[in-house]
Design an enzyme around this catalytic site. Structure first.
Site, PDB file in Angstrom:
ATOM      1  N   TYR A   1       8.480  43.593  37.664  1.00 26.31           N
ATOM      2  CA  TYR A   1       8.178  42.182  37.889  1.00 26.31           C
ATOM      3  C   TYR A   1       7.733  41.924  39.324  1.00 26.31           C
ATOM      4  O   TYR A   1       8.330  42.432  40.269  1.00 26.31           O
ATOM      5  CB  TYR A   1       9.401  41.317  37.562  1.00 26.31           C
TER       6      TYR A   1
ATOM      7  N   LYS B   1      44.130  41.882  38.525  1.00 29.71           N
ATOM      8  CA  LYS B   1      43.436  40.663  38.097  1.00 29.71           C
ATOM      9  C   LYS B   1      42.016  41.005  37.641  1.00 29.71           C
ATOM     10  O   LYS B   1      41.522  42.102  37.909  1.00 29.71           O
ATOM     11  CB  LYS B   1      43.399  39.653  39.250  1.00 29.71           C
TER      12      LYS B   1
ATOM     13  N   ARG C   1      43.352  28.924  51.956  1.00 26.55           N
ATOM     14  CA  ARG C   1      42.927  28.884  50.564  1.00 26.55           C
ATOM     15  C   ARG C   1      44.114  28.323  49.786  1.00 26.55           C
ATOM     16  O   ARG C   1      44.163  27.134  49.523  1.00 26.55           O
ATOM     17  CB  ARG C   1      42.523  30.294  50.120  1.00 26.55           C
TER      18      ARG C   1
HETATM   19  C1  LIG Z   1      43.192  40.158  45.057  1.00 24.07           C
HETATM   20  C2  LIG Z   1      44.409  40.013  45.870  1.00 24.07           C
HETATM   21  C3  LIG Z   1      45.022  41.128  46.467  1.00 24.07           C
HETATM   22  C4  LIG Z   1      44.403  42.512  46.431  1.00 24.07           C
HETATM   23  O1  LIG Z   1      43.380  42.600  47.413  1.00 24.07           O
HETATM   24  P1  LIG Z   1      42.583  43.965  47.659  1.00 24.07           P
HETATM   25  O2  LIG Z   1      41.707  43.647  48.797  1.00 24.07           O
HETATM   26  O3  LIG Z   1      41.812  44.245  46.408  1.00 24.07           O
HETATM   27  O4  LIG Z   1      43.594  45.010  47.949  1.00 24.07           O
HETATM   28  C5  LIG Z   1      46.230  40.935  47.116  1.00 24.07           C
HETATM   29  N1  LIG Z   1      46.791  39.703  47.205  1.00 24.07           N
HETATM   30  C6  LIG Z   1      46.221  38.613  46.668  1.00 24.07           C
HETATM   31  C7  LIG Z   1      46.885  37.290  46.810  1.00 24.07           C
HETATM   32  C8  LIG Z   1      45.015  38.723  45.993  1.00 24.07           C
HETATM   33  O5  LIG Z   1      44.448  37.629  45.469  1.00 24.07           O
END
Ligand SMILES: *Cc1c(COP(=O)(O)O)cnc(C)c1O
Length: 369
Positions: free
Chosen positions: A254, A35, A129
């Protein structure tokens, strides 16, 4: 504009990290999570490096379609499923699997009986979630089973605390909740993210879903990526574009956040928050100059940051800088900046040119994919 900040994506490292996942989860299928443009690494060359994965998971429908169009035949899972009837139709057309996590999706499914869709039924076991409550599980499963358009069903959940050193209890609670609902069914199951792949073999089930470990960052707070034999896939490099000699009392950048307490040489690096380097990285955040470890000084600005060149050998204009990656673990930079590797990887902006390094893959690539 030819700014010298660049990101190099080491495809061999991605491929290596996948073999590390295989070693942890030898009897399980691997859904490589790609993703967010493969955690900022770039979708298609990352997928090519991870082509031996049994499946890919992401959220973005357009990216999933691009992957299918590129010729990948594996499962491609949309982690939030579809958001409309037309997206559902796209899922069927491109043989994408969809996470089903709410009643709106169920309603769209029952209104669309033609075609075929593989689904991952998501159960909320404590993350709170996405997912159906345990009490809803049986009726939702029943609705899916009764729908002739539903192909394979996989049961899934997601852990909230698998990477926390004190997360054992929460993981066990979620695992027990999931098992109590699912073990009497014969459907394949999926639970584990990277942290659980490493720490909780009892969660491997039928599909693991590693993300961050594929990119060579550690999913655990108490183990480094090197200790886990993970290789960094992204290295962000830049150069010194100016030098300044500070007198004792001079301030930098800054608001003059850093003040020299002695005469010192500093370097200005092409790289700032508009490139994705975190603005909140404080003085002391580690960085490599000429392959020697030093620290950033003062406030990160939009296009530049400042580094301490005290004691750095041969520091001069155009000296190479590594912000994170090979030799400069991203987890250390993230810790210093009070964030996590994930955020740094994803935050890299489009003006940073990404170059995939392809040595070990050239033979395979010729076959096409
Ligand atoms: C992003 C995600 C993962 C991967 O998690 P990592 O901590 O990067 O291994 C697995 N499952 C779901 C549902 C996710 O959203």
């Amino acid at each position: 504009m030819s700014r010298s900040i660049r990101a190099f994506i080491d495809l061999a490292a991605l491929e290596h990290n996948l073999t590390v996942v295989r070693r942890y989860a030898a009897h399980t299928r691997i859904m490589a999570v790609i993703k967010a443009d493969a955690y900022g690494h770039g979708l298609l060359h990352t997928a090519k490096a991870l082509r031996k994965a049994d499946g890919f998971a992401m959220l973005e429908l357009d990216a999933a379609i691009r992957l299918r169009d590129a010729g990948y035949q594996q499962s491609i899972l949309l982690l939030e499923g579809f958001f409309s009837v037309s997206e559902l139709a796209q899922c069927k057309k491109y043989r994408l699997s969809a996470v089903i996590h709410n009643h709106e999706q169920l309603a769209m499914l029952s209104a669309s009986k033609h075609g075929r869709l593989d689904v991952f039924l998501k159960i909320n076991t404590g993350m709170n979630r996405l997912g159906f409550a345990p009490e809803q599980f049986l009726s939702v499963l029943g609705a899916l089973k009764a729908n002739p358009a539903i192909g394979h069903i996989t049961l899934m959940t997601h852990f909230s605390s698998a990477s926390d050193t004190d997360g054992d209890q929460e993981v066990i609670k979620q695992l027990q909740c999931f098992n109590s609902m699912t073990t009497s069914h014969s459907y394949p199951r999926s639970l584990a993210n990277s942290a659980a792949v490493i720490r909780y073999p009892e969660t491997h089930a039928d599909w693991v879903r590693p993300g961050i470990m594929l990119y060579g960052a550690s999913p655990l707070t108490n183990k480094t990526a090197a200790e886990l034999n993970l290789h960094p896939a992204m290295t962000v490099t830049s150069k010194i574009i100016a030098l300044q000699y500070l007198q004792s009392g001079n301030k930098v950048g800054y608001s003059g956040c850093f003040q020299a307490d002695r005469p010192m040489l500093i370097g200005i690096v092409a790289g700032g928050y508009a490139d994705g380097y975190p603005r909140h990285a404080p003085t002391g955040t580690p960085v490599l100059v000429n392959n020697q470890r030093t620290r950033i000084l003062g406030r990160v600005s939009m296009d530049m940051l400042t580094v301490d060149l005290s004691g750095i050998k041969d520091a001069e204009l155009n000296s190479p800088v590594i912000l994170w990656g090979k030799g400069m673990p991203i987890d250390e930079v993230a810790n210093a900046a009070n964030t996590i590797s994930y955020e740094l990887l994803c935050a890299l902006t489009p003006r940073v040119t990404k170059t995939a390094q392809d040595h070990t893959l050239t033979h395979c690539a010729r076959g096409g994919l």
